[in-house]
Design a protein around this motif. Structure first.
Motif, PDB file in Angstrom:
ATOM      1  N   ASP A  97       0.771  -1.268   0.509  1.00 38.80           N
ATOM      2  CA  ASP A  97      -0.009  -0.117   0.370  1.00 38.80           C
ATOM      3  C   ASP A  97       0.587   1.242   0.649  1.00 38.80           C
ATOM      4  OD1 ASP A  97       0.753   0.535   2.328  1.00 38.80           O
ATOM      5  OD2 ASP A  97      -1.145  -0.113   3.519  1.00 38.80           O
ATOM      6  N   GLY A  98       2.246   0.897  -0.132  1.00 37.35           N
ATOM      7  CA  GLY A  98       2.962   2.350  -0.253  1.00 37.35           C
ATOM      8  C   GLY A  98       3.412   2.777   1.572  1.00 37.35           C
ATOM      9  N   THR A  99       3.041   1.994   2.427  1.00 35.47           N
ATOM     10  CA  THR A  99       3.762   2.247   3.224  1.00 35.47           C
ATOM     11  C   THR A  99       4.773   2.133   3.865  1.00 35.47           C
ATOM     12  OG1 THR A  99       1.494   2.144   4.502  1.00 35.47           O
ATOM     13  CG2 THR A  99       3.498   1.796   5.987  1.00 35.47           C
ATOM     14  N   SER A 100       6.216   3.206   4.007  1.00 32.71           N
ATOM     15  CA  SER A 100       7.522   2.432   4.241  1.00 32.71           C
ATOM     16  C   SER A 100       7.381   2.145   5.700  1.00 32.71           C
ATOM     17  CB  SER A 100       7.921   3.734   4.417  1.00 32.71           C
ATOM     18  OG  SER A 100       8.133   5.090   5.183  1.00 32.71           O
ATOM     19  N   LYS A 101       8.905   0.840   5.911  1.00 38.25           N
ATOM     20  CA  LYS A 101       8.870   0.215   7.494  1.00 38.25           C
ATOM     21  C   LYS A 101      10.336   0.614   7.095  1.00 38.25           C
ATOM     22  CE  LYS A 101       4.631  -1.412   8.677  1.00 38.25           C
ATOM     23  NZ  LYS A 101       4.207  -2.788   9.418  1.00 38.25           N
ATOM     24  N   CYS A 102      10.705  -0.403   8.603  1.00 38.51           N
ATOM     25  CA  CYS A 102      11.998   0.124   8.684  1.00 38.51           C
ATOM     26  C   CYS A 102      12.351  -1.280   8.345  1.00 38.51           C
ATOM     27  CB  CYS A 102      12.511   0.285  10.053  1.00 38.51           C
ATOM     28  SG  CYS A 102      14.355   0.226  10.020  1.00 38.51           S
ATOM     29  N   GLY A 103      14.088  -1.570   7.333  1.00 31.18           N
ATOM     30  CA  GLY A 103      14.772  -2.879   6.655  1.00 31.18           C
ATOM     31  C   GLY A 103      14.846  -3.374   8.390  1.00 31.18           C
ATOM     32  N   ILE A 104      15.611  -2.746   8.706  1.00 33.95           N
ATOM     33  CA  ILE A 104      16.417  -2.450   9.934  1.00 33.95           C
ATOM     34  C   ILE A 104      15.392  -3.691  10.911  1.00 33.95           C
ATOM     35  CG2 ILE A 104      18.309  -2.906  12.030  1.00 33.95           C
ATOM     36  CD1 ILE A 104      18.964   0.098  10.185  1.00 33.95           C
TER      37      ILE A 104
END
Length: 189
Positions: A97-104
């Motif tokens: 949905d385009g929400t950004s989250k942290c890969g770390i």
């Protein structure tokens, strides 16, 4: 201002309400801004340690950017996370949905690393300013978080309460308990 040990804390942390509303903002704090997330010097080594693990979560574009620089230096001479095209943090992963989250953080949640993410990201919207004899703990207003302020008001959660885990991570449980006591007394005035 509130003084606990070697910190000076803005009263705004006790007054302002805040709860991240990821559905509304889509993680804009990981995409907007003029520099990457601030990094402490000890976090540079941590980034080197976790990158091989985190890499599996990242896009090809992120990997390319991070293979060049796991972190950079901003115009103030401070260490920050690398950005892609001067926009999103290179450690960001996007949901459908385009929400950004942290890969770390995703690697941490999956049990692949013991480091959640840089403390500046974990503490946001609080920013720390380190001085020779004290640390200033301030609320950094940014209009992309207006929905978080509305949700915080609806739920009655203060900034410092929302940030309990990262504040304890950075300053310790005793410090946080003192801040709670100050808040309790602050509201009696």
């Amino acid at each position: 201002m509130i003084h606990i040990n070697d910190t000076i804390i803005s009263e705004v942390l006790l007054e302002k309400k805040f709860v991240c509303n990821l559905k509304a903002c889509k993680g804009a704090c990981c995409v907007e801004g003029d520099a990457g997330a601030p990094l402490d010097e000890d976090e540079l080594k941590k980034l080197e340690e976790v990158y091989p693990i985190v890499k599996e979560y990242l896009s090809d574009q992120s990997i390319k950017a991070l293979e060049e620089n796991l972190y950079t230096v901003d115009t103030d001479g401070d260490y920050v996370t690398t950005l892609i095209n001067n926009k999103e943090c290179a450690y960001v992963v996007f949901e459908e949905d385009g929400t950004s989250k942290c890969g770390i953080e995703q690697a941490y949640l999956d049990g692949k690393t013991d480091w959640k993410k840089p403390i500046s990201c974990h503490l946001f919207p609080v920013r720390l300013n380190e001085y020779e004899t004290f640390t200033a703990v301030n609320y950094a207003y940014w209009d992309i978080c207006d929905d978080a302020c509305v949700l915080g008001e609806q739920l009655g959660v203060k900034v410092y309460q929302f940030l309990k885990e990262p504040l304890i991570r950075r300053f310790g449980e005793k410090w946080f308990n003192e801040l709670e006591l100050v808040d309790h007394n602050f509201n009696k005035i």
